[in-house]
Enzyme design. Structure first.
Site, short mmCIF file in Angstrom:
data_model
loop_
_atom_site.label_atom_id
_atom_site.label_comp_id
_atom_site.label_asym_id
_atom_site.label_seq_id
_atom_site.Cartn_x
_atom_site.Cartn_y
_atom_site.Cartn_z
N VAL A 58 -7.04 -14.15 -12.48
CA VAL A 58 -7.90 -14.50 -13.62
C VAL A 58 -7.19 -14.34 -14.97
O VAL A 58 -7.67 -14.85 -15.97
CB VAL A 58 -9.24 -13.70 -13.64
CG1 VAL A 58 -10.12 -14.05 -12.46
CG2 VAL A 58 -9.00 -12.21 -13.76
N SER A 136 -20.10 -2.71 -17.27
CA SER A 136 -20.22 -1.32 -16.79
C SER A 136 -21.05 -0.50 -17.78
O SER A 136 -21.06 -0.81 -18.98
CB SER A 136 -18.83 -0.71 -16.68
OG SER A 136 -18.90 0.67 -16.45
N TYR A 149 -10.78 1.67 -20.45
CA TYR A 149 -11.73 0.92 -19.64
C TYR A 149 -13.02 0.68 -20.44
O TYR A 149 -13.56 -0.43 -20.49
CB TYR A 149 -12.01 1.70 -18.35
CG TYR A 149 -13.00 1.07 -17.40
CD1 TYR A 149 -12.66 -0.06 -16.66
CD2 TYR A 149 -14.27 1.63 -17.21
CE1 TYR A 149 -13.55 -0.63 -15.76
CE2 TYR A 149 -15.17 1.06 -16.32
CZ TYR A 149 -14.81 -0.06 -15.59
OH TYR A 149 -15.70 -0.62 -14.70
N ALA A 151 -13.37 0.57 -23.66
CA ALA A 151 -13.12 -0.41 -24.73
C ALA A 151 -13.16 -1.83 -24.18
O ALA A 151 -13.72 -2.73 -24.81
CB ALA A 151 -11.76 -0.12 -25.37
N ILE A 182 -20.37 2.97 -8.21
CA ILE A 182 -20.69 2.39 -6.90
C ILE A 182 -19.49 2.66 -5.99
O ILE A 182 -18.34 2.55 -6.45
CB ILE A 182 -20.91 0.86 -7.03
CG1 ILE A 182 -22.06 0.55 -8.00
CG2 ILE A 182 -21.16 0.23 -5.66
CD1 ILE A 182 -22.14 -0.91 -8.42
N1 LIG Z 1 -17.33 0.47 -8.59
C1 LIG Z 1 -17.90 0.92 -9.68
O1 LIG Z 1 -18.32 2.08 -9.76
C2 LIG Z 1 -18.11 0.01 -10.86
C3 LIG Z 1 -18.98 0.44 -11.87
C4 LIG Z 1 -19.19 -0.37 -12.97
C5 LIG Z 1 -18.56 -1.59 -13.05
N2 LIG Z 1 -17.70 -1.98 -12.06
C6 LIG Z 1 -17.05 -3.28 -12.22
O2 LIG Z 1 -17.31 -4.08 -11.08
C7 LIG Z 1 -16.25 -5.01 -10.89
C8 LIG Z 1 -15.79 -4.96 -9.44
O3 LIG Z 1 -15.26 -3.67 -9.19
P1 LIG Z 1 -15.23 -3.01 -7.74
O4 LIG Z 1 -15.78 -1.64 -7.89
O5 LIG Z 1 -15.78 -3.92 -6.73
O6 LIG Z 1 -13.65 -2.83 -7.60
P2 LIG Z 1 -12.62 -3.31 -6.48
O7 LIG Z 1 -13.12 -3.07 -5.13
O8 LIG Z 1 -11.32 -2.70 -6.90
O9 LIG Z 1 -12.56 -4.89 -6.72
C9 LIG Z 1 -11.95 -5.47 -7.83
C10 LIG Z 1 -11.75 -6.94 -7.53
O10 LIG Z 1 -11.17 -7.57 -8.67
C11 LIG Z 1 -10.10 -8.37 -8.23
N3 LIG Z 1 -9.11 -8.52 -9.29
C12 LIG Z 1 -8.52 -7.56 -10.04
N4 LIG Z 1 -7.64 -8.09 -10.90
C13 LIG Z 1 -7.68 -9.44 -10.70
C14 LIG Z 1 -7.00 -10.54 -11.26
N5 LIG Z 1 -6.08 -10.37 -12.23
N6 LIG Z 1 -7.29 -11.78 -10.82
C15 LIG Z 1 -8.21 -11.98 -9.85
N7 LIG Z 1 -8.90 -10.98 -9.26
C16 LIG Z 1 -8.63 -9.72 -9.68
C17 LIG Z 1 -9.52 -7.65 -7.02
O11 LIG Z 1 -8.88 -8.57 -6.15
P3 LIG Z 1 -7.30 -8.76 -5.99
O12 LIG Z 1 -6.66 -7.43 -6.17
O13 LIG Z 1 -7.18 -9.33 -4.62
O14 LIG Z 1 -6.94 -9.74 -7.05
C18 LIG Z 1 -10.81 -7.18 -6.36
O15 LIG Z 1 -11.34 -8.18 -5.54
C19 LIG Z 1 -15.18 -4.64 -11.91
O16 LIG Z 1 -15.25 -5.48 -13.03
C20 LIG Z 1 -15.54 -3.22 -12.30
O17 LIG Z 1 -15.08 -2.89 -13.60
C21 LIG Z 1 -17.46 -1.22 -10.97
#
Ligand SMILES: NC(=O)c1ccc[n+]([C@@H]2O[C@H](COP(=O)([O-])OP(=O)(O)OC[C@H]3O[C@@H](n4cnc5c(N)ncnc54)[C@H](OP(=O)(O)O)[C@@H]3O)[C@@H](O)[C@H]2O)c1
Length: 259
Positions: A58, A136, A149, A151, A182
């Site tokens: 992305v 988030s 993060y 910011a 999560i």
């Molecule tokens: N888990 C939590 O507690 C939480 C809380 C609040 C918000 N969030 C937000 O939720 C979203 C998903 O997080 P998650 O917890 O599911 O984390 P995760 O399991 O680490 O998943 C992150 C996803 O983003 C993809 N990604 C990262 N950089 C990328 C890039 N440059 N291009 C394309 N894809 C990319 C990764 O895929 P690849 O590495 O294969 O590219 C992966 O599929 C994030 O935006 C995170 O900030 C998470």
């Protein structure tokens, strides 16, 4: 519906793909790790014609714009984009890590807009569509150790809220989702204590419901949102104690070398 989901190779994005496929929608799944994306074909064998994977980064504006053109050709008009791809960084030294800051802004902010801007262009021509992004609860307060993060997510919230009002007259809805913790690769990797984390299936159902309701902003869980609100009104002296003593106690510093 035709739904584009970024960050589909793990965590929230992967579960969202399976959630929407289960309900009969067509899903375009985007992430960098092709082999992880391909596992989705094995996990949803009965919906094979409804799923297509698009390995892409992305942060690469041209690549992601080309993916959007390809999806529209392969699957038809995109009805909903869920810009979910994101990364986190914990600053364990006192000074700011500029490379990490750049990486987070490129992925969490520019990555979202690289994805949604070309989609908005085609949606505006049709006069309908929906954009959702996973931000988030961290967007609401700069918290030490994850200030970078915070910011990135704050920038995302501001820009998306502006877009919500701008795009309404064009028939396009914008939904900003702000989850607390999560259980995913992200929180496991950062060694976030389990008792702070929601289980992923329930969290994804809440996210999908807020998107279906076309909410402008959806924050959850309620108790973590309340903690956030309280943090916001604390005087600085007490805030300092919360940050330096309570948060350090509740979230012991991860030792990435032993992880
Ligand atoms: N888990 C939590 O507690 C939480 C809380 C609040 C918000 N969030 C937000 O939720 C979203 C998903 O997080 P998650 O917890 O599911 O984390 P995760 O399991 O680490 O998943 C992150 C996803 O983003 C993809 N990604 C990262 N950089 C990328 C890039 N440059 N291009 C394309 N894809 C990319 C990764 O895929 P690849 O590495 O294969 O590219 C992966 O599929 C994030 O935006 C995170 O900030 C998470």
């Amino acid at each position: 519906m035709v739904i584009l989901i970024t960050g589909a190779s793990s965590g929230i994005g992967r579960k969202l793909v399976l959630y929407y496929l289960d309900r009969g929608h067509t899903v375009a799944a985007v992430a960098r790790r092709k082999e992880k994306l391909a596992e989705l074909y094995l996990e949803a064998p009965t919906q094979l014609g409804k799923l297509k994977i698009y390995p892409a980064d992305v942060t690469n504006k041209r690549q992601i714009a080309e993916v959007i053109t390809e999806i529209e050709k392969d699957l038809g008009a995109i009805d909903l984009v869920i810009a979910n791809a994101g990364i986190v960084h914990q600053q364990l030294t006192a000074n700011l890590d500029l490379e990490a800051f750049d990486r987070l802004m490129q992925t969490n902010v520019m990555g979202v807009f690289n994805t949604i801007v070309p989609a908005i262009e085609v949606m505006m021509q049709r006069g309908c569509g929906q954009i959702a992004a996973i931000s988030s609860l961290a967007a609401f307060h700069p918290i030490p150790r994850i200030g970078t993060y915070c910011a990135s997510k704050a920038a995302l919230n501001y820009q998306l809220t502006g877009l919500y009002w701008t795009l309404k007259p064009y028939g396009i809805d914008v939904t900003t989702i702000c989850p607390g913790f999560i259980t995913t690769e992200m929180t496991v990797g950062q060694q976030v204590p389990k008792n702070w984390c929601l289980e992923i299936d329930g969290a994804v159902a809440k996210i999908a419901r807020a998107i279906a309701q076309k909410r402008r902003l959806y924050c959850f869980p309620f108790w973590q949102q309340q903690l956030n609100d309280i943090l916001g009104i604390l005087p600085d002296a007490i805030k300092g104690f919360v940050f330096n003593v309570l948060i350090e106690k509740a979230f012991p510093r991860p030792n990435f070398f032993n992880a």
